[in-house]
Design a protein around this motif. Structure first.
Motif, PDB file in Angstrom:
ATOM      1  N   ARG A 135       0.833  -1.199   0.000  1.00  0.00           N
ATOM      2  CA  ARG A 135       0.000   0.000   0.000  1.00  0.00           C
ATOM      3  C   ARG A 135       0.866   1.246   0.000  1.00  0.00           C
ATOM      4  O   ARG A 135       0.581   2.221  -0.715  1.00  0.00           O
ATOM      5  CB  ARG A 135      -0.926  -0.017   1.214  1.00  0.00           C
ATOM      6  N   VAL A 136       1.933   1.218   0.795  1.00  0.00           N
ATOM      7  CA  VAL A 136       2.861   2.349   0.828  1.00  0.00           C
ATOM      8  C   VAL A 136       3.498   2.542  -0.539  1.00  0.00           C
ATOM      9  O   VAL A 136       3.598   3.664  -1.046  1.00  0.00           O
ATOM     10  CB  VAL A 136       3.944   2.131   1.903  1.00  0.00           C
ATOM     11  N   GLY A 137       3.922   1.423  -1.159  1.00  0.00           N
ATOM     12  CA  GLY A 137       4.540   1.510  -2.481  1.00  0.00           C
ATOM     13  C   GLY A 137       3.602   2.087  -3.520  1.00  0.00           C
ATOM     14  O   GLY A 137       4.002   2.910  -4.358  1.00  0.00           O
ATOM     15  N   LYS A 138       2.340   1.692  -3.459  1.00  0.00           N
ATOM     16  CA  LYS A 138       1.355   2.199  -4.411  1.00  0.00           C
ATOM     17  C   LYS A 138       1.156   3.695  -4.236  1.00  0.00           C
ATOM     18  O   LYS A 138       1.099   4.451  -5.213  1.00  0.00           O
ATOM     19  CB  LYS A 138       0.031   1.458  -4.219  1.00  0.00           C
ATOM     20  N   LEU A 139       1.052   4.134  -2.971  1.00  0.00           N
ATOM     21  CA  LEU A 139       0.865   5.562  -2.704  1.00  0.00           C
ATOM     22  C   LEU A 139       2.084   6.367  -3.141  1.00  0.00           C
ATOM     23  O   LEU A 139       1.949   7.464  -3.681  1.00  0.00           O
ATOM     24  CB  LEU A 139       0.584   5.783  -1.218  1.00  0.00           C
ATOM     25  N   MET A 140       3.272   5.808  -2.923  1.00  0.00           N
ATOM     26  CA  MET A 140       4.495   6.515  -3.338  1.00  0.00           C
ATOM     27  C   MET A 140       4.540   6.668  -4.852  1.00  0.00           C
ATOM     28  O   MET A 140       4.924   7.720  -5.370  1.00  0.00           O
ATOM     29  CB  MET A 140       5.731   5.780  -2.824  1.00  0.00           C
ATOM     30  N   ARG A 141       4.136   5.625  -5.578  1.00  0.00           N
ATOM     31  CA  ARG A 141       4.115   5.728  -7.043  1.00  0.00           C
ATOM     32  C   ARG A 141       3.102   6.772  -7.499  1.00  0.00           C
ATOM     33  O   ARG A 141       3.359   7.533  -8.441  1.00  0.00           O
ATOM     34  CB  ARG A 141       3.806   4.364  -7.663  1.00  0.00           C
ATOM     35  N   GLN A 142       1.942   6.804  -6.842  1.00  0.00           N
ATOM     36  CA  GLN A 142       0.936   7.806  -7.183  1.00  0.00           C
ATOM     37  C   GLN A 142       1.454   9.217  -6.951  1.00  0.00           C
ATOM     38  O   GLN A 142       1.083  10.157  -7.668  1.00  0.00           O
ATOM     39  CB  GLN A 142      -0.328   7.565  -6.355  1.00  0.00           C
ATOM     40  N   MET A 143       2.318   9.370  -5.925  1.00  0.00           N
ATOM     41  CA  MET A 143       2.875  10.679  -5.597  1.00  0.00           C
ATOM     42  C   MET A 143       4.178  10.951  -6.352  1.00  0.00           C
ATOM     43  O   MET A 143       4.812  11.985  -6.159  1.00  0.00           O
ATOM     44  CB  MET A 143       3.128  10.749  -4.081  1.00  0.00           C
ATOM     45  N   ASN A 144       4.562   9.977  -7.203  1.00  0.00           N
ATOM     46  CA  ASN A 144       5.798  10.099  -7.988  1.00  0.00           C
ATOM     47  C   ASN A 144       7.028  10.218  -7.094  1.00  0.00           C
ATOM     48  O   ASN A 144       7.964  10.981  -7.377  1.00  0.00           O
ATOM     49  CB  ASN A 144       5.710  11.293  -8.951  1.00  0.00           C
ATOM     50  N   LEU A 145       7.024   9.474  -5.990  1.00  0.00           N
ATOM     51  CA  LEU A 145       8.160   9.449  -5.064  1.00  0.00           C
ATOM     52  C   LEU A 145       8.945   8.165  -5.262  1.00  0.00           C
ATOM     53  O   LEU A 145       8.459   7.076  -4.976  1.00  0.00           O
ATOM     54  CB  LEU A 145       7.667   9.536  -3.610  1.00  0.00           C
ATOM     55  N   TYR A 146      10.146   8.284  -5.782  1.00  0.00           N
ATOM     56  CA  TYR A 146      11.004   7.124  -6.018  1.00  0.00           C
ATOM     57  C   TYR A 146      12.326   7.329  -5.308  1.00  0.00           C
ATOM     58  O   TYR A 146      12.936   8.408  -5.401  1.00  0.00           O
ATOM     59  CB  TYR A 146      11.246   6.923  -7.520  1.00  0.00           C
ATOM     60  N   ALA A 147      12.785   6.297  -4.603  1.00  0.00           N
ATOM     61  CA  ALA A 147      14.063   6.395  -3.895  1.00  0.00           C
ATOM     62  C   ALA A 147      15.197   6.580  -4.892  1.00  0.00           C
ATOM     63  O   ALA A 147      15.131   6.101  -6.031  1.00  0.00           O
ATOM     64  CB  ALA A 147      14.295   5.132  -3.067  1.00  0.00           C
ATOM     65  N   LYS A 148      16.206   7.266  -4.483  1.00  0.00           N
ATOM     66  CA  LYS A 148      17.346   7.527  -5.359  1.00  0.00           C
ATOM     67  C   LYS A 148      17.937   6.223  -5.873  1.00  0.00           C
ATOM     68  O   LYS A 148      18.200   5.297  -5.109  1.00  0.00           O
ATOM     69  CB  LYS A 148      18.418   8.315  -4.604  1.00  0.00           C
ATOM     70  N   GLY A 149      18.123   6.170  -7.183  1.00  0.00           N
ATOM     71  CA  GLY A 149      18.716   4.981  -7.786  1.00  0.00           C
ATOM     72  C   GLY A 149      17.732   3.867  -8.071  1.00  0.00           C
ATOM     73  O   GLY A 149      18.109   2.846  -8.650  1.00  0.00           O
ATOM     74  N   SER A 150      16.465   4.062  -7.717  1.00  0.00           N
ATOM     75  CA  SER A 150      15.515   2.951  -7.889  1.00  0.00           C
ATOM     76  C   SER A 150      14.820   2.954  -9.244  1.00  0.00           C
ATOM     77  O   SER A 150      14.129   2.002  -9.581  1.00  0.00           O
ATOM     78  CB  SER A 150      14.433   3.018  -6.803  1.00  0.00           C
ATOM     79  N   ARG A 151      15.039   4.014 -10.033  1.00  0.00           N
ATOM     80  CA  ARG A 151      14.308   4.114 -11.294  1.00  0.00           C
ATOM     81  C   ARG A 151      15.175   3.830 -12.507  1.00  0.00           C
ATOM     82  O   ARG A 151      14.779   4.082 -13.644  1.00  0.00           O
ATOM     83  CB  ARG A 151      13.674   5.498 -11.426  1.00  0.00           C
TER      84      ARG A 151
END
Length: 317
Positions: A113-129
């Protein structure tokens, strides 16, 4: 078993039988297995407030819209917390570490659920994309269990419900019907009708059945792989109420043969040839068919030629 709770659709349909079909309250109450005083109260409320009677689903606690709004509010709070954590750690934390921080704050939440919300907010950890090229790789499909495997019997009520959606054509639009049928007695445990085929249609049907039947934890809900059933809103409701999801194999109607049989019956006995003028007219007739005939009077060969309710009374402990 807890007190039965009836939703707005049920109450409105019951009241209309009294006011529009000119039936006696005691007669309708007996057919619907409710106390006459309860129906008198519903009629009085409708006569006083009209279409504003029975707000929500008649009880906000069991209102599917309330449930969805609650989830939305929870997500808004989570987004604010996630944003703060992400900013505090300068974008270095992915969903796993953000979830751990939330847990330390006393907020228990699933990592997905946290991961889904982060993607919706366009929040990606450094180096993860960083993305590698993919060459004709198909995304793996989500495996969903089929807990029935075409075994269409059980030893007690409220252990397995099967569900599906059908449509009812009218001259002024389409009415969608979602139903859950108890595999043990073939009784329609919950139903919902709407002119729009959204996930709230199946959520309403499930909650209506749950609040009337109060099934134990572990109830199996078997459906096809339609998005209304596999979507996050419906799955969240099932999880909240302790039910377990089971799905048919893709494109295999035999995996849900019991529901196919029910819809074949209602179409043959009610819908085909009816030529309904409006969705509202169809809604009234479907209500009467399910609550005043199918559940209470229609004999089933598989139930020793008893109706679903007669069978439950005769064989349920």
């Amino acid at each position: 078993m807890g007190r039965k709770v009836y939703d707005r659709q049920f109450k409105m349909a019951a009241v209309q039988l009294v006011l529009e079909e000119n039936l006696f309250v005691k007669e309708v109450a007996k057919e619907l297995s409710i106390h006459p005083n309860t129906l008198y109260r519903w009629v009085s409320e409708y006569e006083e407030y009209g279409e504003s009677a029975f707000p929500g689903r008649g009880s906000a606690l069991y209102n599917s819209q309330y449930e969805m709004k609650k989830l939305k509010r929870e997500n808004e709070v989570l987004r604010a917390e996630i944003q703060e954590i992400f900013k505090e750690h300068k974008g270095r934390y992915g969903s796993l570490r953000v979830t751990k921080v939330l847990e330390k704050k006393g907020i228990k939440v699933n990592r997905k659920r946290v991961g889904k919300l982060m993607r919706q907010m366009n929040l990606y950890a450094k180096g993860s994309r960083y993305r590698y090229k993919r060459y004709n790789k198909k995304s793996p499909s989500i495996e969903r269990p089929n807990l029935l495997n075409q075994v269409f019997h059980t030893d007690g009520r409220n252990k397995i419900w099967v569900g599906d959606i059908t449509y009812i054509p009218t001259q002024k639009g389409t009415l969608y019907l979602a139903v859950f049928v108890d595999m043990y007695s073939r009784k329609v445990s919950g139903w919902s009708m709407s002119t729009r085929m959204k996930d709230s249609l199946v959520i309403d049907a499930f909650l209506q059945g749950y609040n009337k039947e109060h099934p134990p934890t572990g109830l199996i809900i078997h459906t096809d792989q339609g998005s209304q059933y596999t979507g996050s809103n419906f799955q969240a409701i099932l999880k909240k109420y302790g039910a377990v999801s089971s799905v048919s194999r893709k494109g295999n109607p035999y995996d849900n043969a019991l529901m196919e049989s029910f819809y074949k019956t209602i179409k043959r006995e009610l819908i085909h040839g009816a030529k309904f003028t409006t969705p509202e007219q169809a809604r009234k007739e479907v209500f009467k068919y399910i609550e005043l005939y199918y559940n209470t009077k229609r004999m089933h060969s598989s139930l020793h030629y008893l109706s679903p309710i007669e069978y439950e009374k005769a064989y349920s402990s």
